[in-house]
Write a protein that holds these residues in place. Sequence first.
Motif, PDB file in Angstrom:
ATOM      1  N   ALA A  28      17.932  -5.043  -9.346  1.00 26.17           N
ATOM      2  CA  ALA A  28      16.690  -5.100  -8.578  1.00 26.17           C
ATOM      3  C   ALA A  28      16.107  -3.692  -8.532  1.00 26.17           C
ATOM      4  O   ALA A  28      16.692  -2.751  -9.066  1.00 26.17           O
ATOM      5  CB  ALA A  28      16.944  -5.593  -7.151  1.00 26.17           C
ATOM      6  N   VAL A  29      14.961  -3.583  -7.876  1.00 26.71           N
ATOM      7  CA  VAL A  29      14.415  -2.258  -7.580  1.00 26.71           C
ATOM      8  C   VAL A  29      14.650  -2.003  -6.098  1.00 26.71           C
ATOM      9  O   VAL A  29      14.311  -2.838  -5.249  1.00 26.71           O
ATOM     10  CB  VAL A  29      12.911  -2.160  -7.910  1.00 26.71           C
ATOM     11  CG1 VAL A  29      12.395  -0.753  -7.605  1.00 26.71           C
ATOM     12  CG2 VAL A  29      12.655  -2.516  -9.366  1.00 26.71           C
ATOM     13  N   TYR A  30      15.237  -0.864  -5.781  1.00 23.13           N
ATOM     14  CA  TYR A  30      15.539  -0.515  -4.403  1.00 23.13           C
ATOM     15  C   TYR A  30      14.561   0.576  -3.959  1.00 23.13           C
ATOM     16  O   TYR A  30      14.414   1.604  -4.620  1.00 23.13           O
ATOM     17  CB  TYR A  30      16.987  -0.042  -4.283  1.00 23.13           C
ATOM     18  CG  TYR A  30      17.962  -1.170  -4.531  1.00 23.13           C
ATOM     19  CD1 TYR A  30      18.344  -1.503  -5.827  1.00 23.13           C
ATOM     20  CD2 TYR A  30      18.469  -1.921  -3.473  1.00 23.13           C
ATOM     21  CE1 TYR A  30      19.205  -2.563  -6.064  1.00 23.13           C
ATOM     22  CE2 TYR A  30      19.337  -2.976  -3.703  1.00 23.13           C
ATOM     23  CZ  TYR A  30      19.694  -3.293  -5.000  1.00 23.13           C
ATOM     24  OH  TYR A  30      20.550  -4.353  -5.228  1.00 23.13           O
ATOM     25  N   PHE A  31      13.913   0.316  -2.825  1.00 17.29           N
ATOM     26  CA  PHE A  31      12.929   1.252  -2.304  1.00 17.29           C
ATOM     27  C   PHE A  31      13.408   1.846  -0.994  1.00 17.29           C
ATOM     28  O   PHE A  31      13.873   1.137  -0.096  1.00 17.29           O
ATOM     29  CB  PHE A  31      11.586   0.562  -2.047  1.00 17.29           C
ATOM     30  CG  PHE A  31      10.812   0.248  -3.290  1.00 17.29           C
ATOM     31  CD1 PHE A  31      10.842  -1.018  -3.831  1.00 17.29           C
ATOM     32  CD2 PHE A  31      10.054   1.235  -3.916  1.00 17.29           C
ATOM     33  CE1 PHE A  31      10.128  -1.319  -4.986  1.00 17.29           C
ATOM     34  CE2 PHE A  31       9.340   0.943  -5.064  1.00 17.29           C
ATOM     35  CZ  PHE A  31       9.378  -0.327  -5.607  1.00 17.29           C
ATOM     36  N   CYS A  32      13.238   3.157  -0.891  1.00 17.47           N
ATOM     37  CA  CYS A  32      13.443   3.850   0.355  1.00 17.47           C
ATOM     38  C   CYS A  32      12.070   4.057   0.993  1.00 17.47           C
ATOM     39  O   CYS A  32      11.067   4.214   0.285  1.00 17.47           O
ATOM     40  CB  CYS A  32      14.106   5.200   0.063  1.00 17.47           C
ATOM     41  SG  CYS A  32      14.360   6.240   1.492  1.00 17.47           S
TER      42      CYS A  32
END
Lengths: 112, 114
Positions: free
Chosen positions: A87-91
């Motif tokens: 997945a793409v993980y966003f902070c």
Amino acid sequence: DTAVSQTPKYLVTQMGNDKSIKCEQNLGHDTMYWYKQDSKKFLKIMFSYNNKELIINETVPNRFSPKSPDKAHLNLHINSLELGDSAVYFCASSSRPHQPQHFGDGTRLSIL
Amino acid sequence: QQQVKQSPQSLIVQKGGISIINCAYENTAFDYFPWYQQFPGKGPALLIAIRPDVSEKKEGRFTISFNKSAKQFSLHIMDSQPGDSATYFCAAFTRDTGRRALTFGSGTRLQVQP
């Protein structure tokens, strides 16, 4: 100057490995978040920290562990990576929980 | 449990036209409704936001319309431009203890054709 920066931008690794994603914000915000964006672009909160204290811990596997060494940093460690973790993980960060959130550009995690 | 429902999933608009994206929510404890814009390879960026004490907010070409009784809100992009092509997310926020985070809609991919 990048407000919310994540490293690495891309992460390709094998199933079963342990990896970390780092996040730093230079906005002086008190609250930081981790979100997961799946292949259908759906964004879901994973964790939220306020002043280094965990305030939200959504139903995510305990293989995921956030660590906040100080208010400007919130790292995400993932143990025993699985295919479904791709997945793409966003902070993100905000001055307080009820204020606008600023997102990093994401870390694209691919599990082989 | 999807607490914020967004439609349409995708939208194609001609340059100069009006783009309209709709969202509906269930939780009456939501009290802050932002819209985010996301370009490929980038994180979501706050576009415009509204609180439920007003029915409309306008910033440039972007307008949020809010209907508290119907629990619906929408984003209107006037004079849509090719540079507006992106994915748009509505979101909602509640101060409820233990749930102070954004709940996102499923996103709308907007294409503005020249």
